[in-house]
Design a protein around this motif. Structure first.
Motif, PDB file in Angstrom:
ATOM      1  N   MET A   1       0.844  -1.187   0.000  1.00 34.02           N
ATOM      2  CA  MET A   1       0.000   0.000   0.000  1.00 34.02           C
ATOM      3  C   MET A   1       0.882   1.241   0.000  1.00 34.02           C
ATOM      4  O   MET A   1       1.949   1.246   0.627  1.00 34.02           O
ATOM      5  CB  MET A   1      -0.905   0.019   1.232  1.00 34.02           C
ATOM      6  N   ALA A   2       0.418   2.284  -0.662  1.00 33.23           N
ATOM      7  CA  ALA A   2       1.253   3.478  -0.753  1.00 33.23           C
ATOM      8  C   ALA A   2       0.410   4.733  -0.878  1.00 33.23           C
ATOM      9  O   ALA A   2      -0.759   4.686  -1.273  1.00 33.23           O
ATOM     10  CB  ALA A   2       2.193   3.374  -1.947  1.00 33.23           C
ATOM     11  N   TRP A   3       1.040   5.841  -0.549  1.00 31.52           N
ATOM     12  CA  TRP A   3       0.505   7.174  -0.820  1.00 31.52           C
ATOM     13  C   TRP A   3       1.424   7.856  -1.824  1.00 31.52           C
ATOM     14  O   TRP A   3       2.636   7.850  -1.665  1.00 31.52           O
ATOM     15  CB  TRP A   3       0.440   8.007   0.450  1.00 31.52           C
ATOM     16  N   PHE A   4       0.814   8.418  -2.837  1.00 25.97           N
ATOM     17  CA  PHE A   4       1.507   9.238  -3.827  1.00 25.97           C
ATOM     18  C   PHE A   4       0.916  10.638  -3.779  1.00 25.97           C
ATOM     19  O   PHE A   4      -0.179  10.844  -3.260  1.00 25.97           O
ATOM     20  CB  PHE A   4       1.320   8.659  -5.236  1.00 25.97           C
ATOM     21  N   ARG A   5       1.636  11.598  -4.342  1.00 25.62           N
ATOM     22  CA  ARG A   5       1.074  12.930  -4.489  1.00 25.62           C
ATOM     23  C   ARG A   5       1.467  13.501  -5.845  1.00 25.62           C
ATOM     24  O   ARG A   5       2.491  13.142  -6.406  1.00 25.62           O
ATOM     25  CB  ARG A   5       1.540  13.865  -3.365  1.00 25.62           C
ATOM     26  N   GLU A   6       0.611  14.373  -6.310  1.00 21.10           N
ATOM     27  CA  GLU A   6       0.832  14.973  -7.620  1.00 21.10           C
ATOM     28  C   GLU A   6       0.643  16.479  -7.517  1.00 21.10           C
ATOM     29  O   GLU A   6      -0.419  16.952  -7.118  1.00 21.10           O
ATOM     30  CB  GLU A   6      -0.130  14.362  -8.635  1.00 21.10           C
ATOM     31  N   LYS A   7       1.674  17.202  -7.885  1.00 24.09           N
ATOM     32  CA  LYS A   7       1.608  18.653  -7.919  1.00 24.09           C
ATOM     33  C   LYS A   7       1.330  19.094  -9.344  1.00 24.09           C
ATOM     34  O   LYS A   7       1.581  18.342 -10.285  1.00 24.09           O
ATOM     35  CB  LYS A   7       2.920  19.254  -7.411  1.00 24.09           C
ATOM     36  N   ALA A   8       0.871  20.315  -9.489  1.00 21.23           N
ATOM     37  CA  ALA A   8       0.473  20.787 -10.814  1.00 21.23           C
ATOM     38  C   ALA A   8       1.624  20.697 -11.806  1.00 21.23           C
ATOM     39  O   ALA A   8       1.430  20.380 -12.974  1.00 21.23           O
ATOM     40  CB  ALA A   8      -0.045  22.207 -10.716  1.00 21.23           C
ATOM     41  N   GLU A   9       2.837  20.974 -11.341  1.00 24.56           N
ATOM     42  CA  GLU A   9       3.975  21.072 -12.251  1.00 24.56           C
ATOM     43  C   GLU A   9       4.799  19.788 -12.340  1.00 24.56           C
ATOM     44  O   GLU A   9       5.721  19.703 -13.137  1.00 24.56           O
ATOM     45  CB  GLU A   9       4.886  22.227 -11.808  1.00 24.56           C
ATOM     46  N   ASN A  10       4.471  18.805 -11.520  1.00 27.09           N
ATOM     47  CA  ASN A  10       5.285  17.586 -11.475  1.00 27.09           C
ATOM     48  C   ASN A  10       4.465  16.340 -11.769  1.00 27.09           C
ATOM     49  O   ASN A  10       3.249  16.372 -11.824  1.00 27.09           O
ATOM     50  CB  ASN A  10       5.922  17.430 -10.087  1.00 27.09           C
ATOM     51  N   GLY A  11       5.148  15.243 -11.918  1.00 30.54           N
ATOM     52  CA  GLY A  11       4.463  13.966 -12.048  1.00 30.54           C
ATOM     53  C   GLY A  11       4.063  13.446 -10.684  1.00 30.54           C
ATOM     54  O   GLY A  11       4.170  14.133  -9.677  1.00 30.54           O
ATOM     55  N   ARG A  12       3.581  12.235 -10.643  1.00 32.91           N
ATOM     56  CA  ARG A  12       3.122  11.632  -9.398  1.00 32.91           C
ATOM     57  C   ARG A  12       4.330  11.070  -8.641  1.00 32.91           C
ATOM     58  O   ARG A  12       5.073  10.253  -9.155  1.00 32.91           O
ATOM     59  CB  ARG A  12       2.084  10.556  -9.708  1.00 32.91           C
ATOM     60  N   GLU A  13       4.458  11.515  -7.394  1.00 34.81           N
ATOM     61  CA  GLU A  13       5.617  11.172  -6.562  1.00 34.81           C
ATOM     62  C   GLU A  13       5.219  10.236  -5.441  1.00 34.81           C
ATOM     63  O   GLU A  13       4.219  10.499  -4.754  1.00 34.81           O
ATOM     64  CB  GLU A  13       6.198  12.471  -5.977  1.00 34.81           C
ATOM     65  N   GLY A  14       5.990   9.201  -5.227  1.00 30.60           N
ATOM     66  CA  GLY A  14       5.753   8.317  -4.093  1.00 30.60           C
ATOM     67  C   GLY A  14       6.108   9.024  -2.799  1.00 30.60           C
ATOM     68  O   GLY A  14       7.204   9.566  -2.676  1.00 30.60           O
ATOM     69  N   VAL A  15       5.206   9.015  -1.840  1.00 30.10           N
ATOM     70  CA  VAL A  15       5.409   9.702  -0.562  1.00 30.10           C
ATOM     71  C   VAL A  15       5.758   8.709   0.535  1.00 30.10           C
ATOM     72  O   VAL A  15       6.709   8.904   1.285  1.00 30.10           O
ATOM     73  CB  VAL A  15       4.146  10.490  -0.180  1.00 30.10           C
ATOM     74  N   ALA A  16       4.966   7.652   0.640  1.00 31.41           N
ATOM     75  CA  ALA A  16       5.175   6.649   1.683  1.00 31.41           C
ATOM     76  C   ALA A  16       4.520   5.349   1.256  1.00 31.41           C
ATOM     77  O   ALA A  16       3.557   5.360   0.489  1.00 31.41           O
ATOM     78  CB  ALA A  16       4.596   7.119   3.013  1.00 31.41           C
ATOM     79  N   ALA A  17       5.059   4.264   1.767  1.00 31.26           N
ATOM     80  CA  ALA A  17       4.502   2.955   1.450  1.00 31.26           C
ATOM     81  C   ALA A  17       4.651   2.040   2.654  1.00 31.26           C
ATOM     82  O   ALA A  17       5.497   2.261   3.531  1.00 31.26           O
ATOM     83  CB  ALA A  17       5.196   2.352   0.236  1.00 31.26           C
ATOM     84  N   ILE A  18       3.806   1.003   2.674  1.00 31.78           N
ATOM     85  CA  ILE A  18       3.900   0.009   3.735  1.00 31.78           C
ATOM     86  C   ILE A  18       3.735  -1.371   3.112  1.00 31.78           C
ATOM     87  O   ILE A  18       2.849  -1.584   2.285  1.00 31.78           O
ATOM     88  CB  ILE A  18       2.876   0.288   4.855  1.00 31.78           C
ATOM     89  N   SER A  19       4.634  -2.265   3.479  1.00 31.45           N
ATOM     90  CA  SER A  19       4.650  -3.597   2.889  1.00 31.45           C
ATOM     91  C   SER A  19       3.679  -4.514   3.616  1.00 31.45           C
ATOM     92  O   SER A  19       3.184  -4.179   4.701  1.00 31.45           O
ATOM     93  CB  SER A  19       6.066  -4.166   2.966  1.00 31.45           C
TER      94      SER A  19
END
Length: 126
Positions: free
Chosen positions: A34-52
């Motif tokens: 499971m993971a959280w990603f974030r997307e800013k207007a000027e960037n692609g989708r970035e991985g923020v945190a994950a849990i195995s």
């Protein structure tokens, strides 16, 4: 059938806190990354945190010591506790899930995850 639905986004001042939740129906946490990603207007989708599946967590450097990823197996929710928020954290945050058997090893790679929510917006003002 897996269905992910994020909630908890909103507006907060710098230094404040928010907790995001992802209702994860159809997911058994011991069988999914499971993971959280974030997307800013000027960037692609970035991985923020994950849990195995075994509970090991990973974070991008920019959020270490500020964000905590957790799972509530009773409510079947994935959470992201965000503290000391900065304007640079402003983004749309997405929940993602990948079954254990399909996971390739790169927790922060968007292409690893099969299932996605629709996102929740976080805005941090100075």
């Amino acid at each position: 059938q897996v269905r992910l639905m994020e909630s908890g986004g909103g507006s907060v001042q710098a230094g404040g806190s928010l907790t995001l939740s992802c209702n994860s129906s159809g997911v058994t946490f011991t069988k999914y990354y499971m993971a959280w990603f974030r997307e800013k207007a000027e960037n692609g989708r970035e991985g923020v945190a994950a849990i195995s599946p075994d509970g090991t967590s990973s974070y991008v450097d920019s959020v270490k010591d500020r964000f905590i990823i957790s799972q509530d197996s009773v409510k079947n929710t994935l959470n992201l506790h965000m503290h000391n928020l900065k304007p640079d954290d402003t983004a749309k945050y997405y929940c993602a899930a990948d079954p254990k058997w399909a996971f390739g090893g790169s927790w922060a790679a968007r292409g690893e995850y099969i299932h996605w929510g629709r996102g929740t917006l976080v805005t941090v003002s100075p």
